[in-house]
Design an enzyme around this catalytic site. Structure first.
Site, PDB file in Angstrom:
ATOM      1  N   HIS A  35       1.003  -1.203  -0.167  1.00 54.76           N
ATOM      2  CA  HIS A  35       0.052  -0.195   0.184  1.00 54.76           C
ATOM      3  C   HIS A  35       0.913   1.596  -0.115  1.00 54.76           C
ATOM      4  CE1 HIS A  35       1.099   0.049   4.123  1.00 54.76           C
ATOM      5  NE2 HIS A  35       0.623  -0.846   4.641  1.00 54.76           N
ATOM      6  N   GLU A  36       0.420   2.043   0.331  1.00 61.35           N
ATOM      7  CA  GLU A  36       0.795   4.069  -0.067  1.00 61.35           C
ATOM      8  C   GLU A  36       2.052   3.825   0.882  1.00 61.35           C
ATOM      9  OE1 GLU A  36       1.097   6.088  -2.683  1.00 61.35           O
ATOM     10  OE2 GLU A  36      -0.414   5.215  -3.575  1.00 61.35           O
ATOM     11  N   HIS A  38       4.211   1.047   2.342  1.00 64.19           N
ATOM     12  CA  HIS A  38       5.510   0.631   1.576  1.00 64.19           C
ATOM     13  C   HIS A  38       6.280   1.815   0.381  1.00 64.19           C
ATOM     14  CE1 HIS A  38       3.075  -2.828   2.866  1.00 64.19           C
ATOM     15  NE2 HIS A  38       3.961  -3.286   3.776  1.00 64.19           N
ATOM     16  N   GLN A  62       7.467 -16.339  11.456  1.00 58.92           N
ATOM     17  CA  GLN A  62       6.433 -15.261  12.051  1.00 58.92           C
ATOM     18  C   GLN A  62       5.389 -14.931  12.580  1.00 58.92           C
ATOM     19  OE1 GLN A  62       8.162 -11.888   9.326  1.00 58.92           O
ATOM     20  NE2 GLN A  62       6.021 -10.567  11.139  1.00 58.92           N
ATOM     21  N   GLY A 148       8.801   1.464   9.012  1.00 55.12           N
ATOM     22  CA  GLY A 148       8.220   2.305   8.976  1.00 55.12           C
ATOM     23  C   GLY A 148       7.589   2.507  10.574  1.00 55.12           C
ATOM     24  N   ASP A 151       4.992  -0.173  12.920  1.00 55.38           N
ATOM     25  CA  ASP A 151       5.307  -1.794  13.709  1.00 55.38           C
ATOM     26  C   ASP A 151       6.779  -0.928  14.701  1.00 55.38           C
ATOM     27  OD1 ASP A 151       3.482  -4.086  13.016  1.00 55.38           O
ATOM     28  OD2 ASP A 151       4.564  -3.526  10.693  1.00 55.38           O
ATOM     29  N   SER A 186      -2.242  -0.450   6.357  1.00 53.85           N
ATOM     30  CA  SER A 186      -1.459  -1.433   6.731  1.00 53.85           C
ATOM     31  C   SER A 186      -2.274  -2.595   5.917  1.00 53.85           C
ATOM     32  CB  SER A 186      -2.254  -2.386   8.401  1.00 53.85           C
ATOM     33  OG  SER A 186      -2.104  -3.430   8.666  1.00 53.85           O
ATOM     34  N   SER A 187      -1.723  -3.612   5.839  1.00 50.98           N
ATOM     35  CA  SER A 187      -1.915  -4.674   4.770  1.00 50.98           C
ATOM     36  C   SER A 187      -3.431  -5.091   5.707  1.00 50.98           C
ATOM     37  CB  SER A 187      -0.752  -5.881   5.018  1.00 50.98           C
ATOM     38  OG  SER A 187       0.163  -5.335   4.382  1.00 50.98           O
TER      39      SER A 187
HETATM   40  O1  PAF Z   1       7.182  -5.874   8.414  1.00 53.81           O
HETATM   41  C1  PAF Z   1       6.770  -6.640   8.349  1.00 53.81           C
HETATM   42  O2  PAF Z   1       6.410  -6.942   7.021  1.00 53.81           O
HETATM   43  C2  PAF Z   1       7.887  -7.962   8.073  1.00 53.81           C
HETATM   44  O3  PAF Z   1       7.720  -8.071   9.905  1.00 53.81           O
HETATM   45  C3  PAF Z   1       9.263  -7.576   7.448  1.00 53.81           C
HETATM   46  C4  PAF Z   1       9.882  -6.988   8.598  1.00 53.81           C
HETATM   47  C5  PAF Z   1       8.734  -7.676   5.917  1.00 53.81           C
HETATM   48  C6  PAF Z   1       9.685  -9.158   7.856  1.00 53.81           C
HETATM   49  O4  PAF Z   1       8.775 -10.695   7.544  1.00 53.81           O
END
Ligand code: PAF
Length: 291
Positions: A35-36, A38, A62, A148, A151, A186-187
């Site tokens: 999205h914008e 990113h 993760q 960003g 997070d 956010s996605s």
């Molecule tokens: O913020 C994210 O999208 C993920 O945690 C990252 C930093 C790409 C690691 O997988």
């Protein structure tokens, strides 16, 4: 045309070629569904370096038990078009097998910072995040990597692992991008129903109101309790709304320089995160010395 590679070997061929020509590399790691926010990271990287690499990898390490890895939005083709539109140089989109072959064993434990807040709610999440980010850094070998501030805990942990492991990458924090109603991009916003999307604006509104009360000298405990009550009444299940030291993330009882207000709350099945500093001026960056 945006070049896309899927193996570390192809990636290294492209980056060593640039490095031989004294070009500098900016890196934006992502899990896709761009999205914008990113694209703002890509633009920041472009302002610092001559070449920009973006990775798209939905990192299984993760995701914790019960989180739906298979349903995470995957839209590689559309993402590649967006990256092309901002003149990104290279997309690295490895498969899980490329990143984690059967022999893969090493993981990076970021210590206490990885066990609090998000880490307490999602145990193991930050070990998986730290492991993939360190691996991506070693694969891409960038001069700078942009993250960003949305997070916020992730950003602090990435800075810590870079410091602790002497990884020669400058970490560049980029301020949160918001929709017109204040919701941080956010996605995961894609999971919200149309009704929830409207309700979701209460999260940033409440957070900013609490921040203002704190700036005005209000009692922190009262302001935080009132904020949680407002969110709960607005249909959220609040995981935390807390005032912390912006570096250690330890709770603090009154505003101080680099204080950060962090919030995490669930709306239906979607977990939303947000945060803000307590300054009235332009947003702070977490690590002004490298920004
Ligand atoms: O913020 C994210 O999208 C993920 O945690 C990252 C930093 C790409 C690691 O997988």
């Amino acid at each position: 045309m945006l070049k896309t590679v899927t193996t570390a070997r192809e990636l290294r061929m492209a980056t060593t070629d640039w490095q031989r020509r004294n070009e500098t590399i900016g890196f934006v790691p992502t899990m896709g569904a761009l999205h914008e926010g990113h694209l703002a990271l890509v633009k920041k990287a472009q302002s610092l370096t001559t070449r920009t690499v973006v990775s798209i990898f939905v990192n299984p390490l993760q995701f914790i038990a019960g989180e739906d890895l298979s349903n995470y939005p995957r839209q590689l083709e559309g993402d590649a078009k967006k990256l092309e539109s901002v003149n990104c140089d290279l997309l690295f989109a490895p498969t899980p097998e490329e990143m984690y072959p059967p022999t893969f064993k090493t993981q990076i434990d970021p210590g206490p910072l990885g066990n609090m807040l998000e880490g307490a709610i999602r145990p193991g999440h930050f070990t998986g995040m730290a492991t993939v980010v360190a691996k991506l850094f070693l694969q891409v070998m960038p001069d700078y990597a942009c993250f960003g501030e949305k997070d916020y805990q992730q950003l602090q942990i990435v800075q810590q692992i870079v410091n602790d492991l002497s990884i020669p990458v400058g970490i560049v924090p980029v301020p949160i991008m918001r929709d017109a109603d204040g919701l941080a991009l956010s996605s995961r916003n894609a999971y919200l129903s149309a009704t929830e999307r409207k309700q979701a604006a209460l999260l940033p509104q409440t957070m900013f109101d609490v921040a203002q009360k704190l700036r005005d000298g209000g009692d922190a405990e009262t302001a935080l309790e009132e904020g949680k009550k407002r969110l709960t009444e607005g249909g959220f299940r609040v995981d935390y709304l807390t005032l912390v030291d912006g570096r250690t993330l330890e709770p603090i009882t009154a505003p101080q320089k680099n204080a950060r207000l962090l919030v995490a709350a669930r709306l239906g099945k979607t977990r939303l995160l947000d945060n803000t500093n307590l300054l009235t001026e332009t947003p702070t960056t977490a690590f002004p010395e490298v920004a």
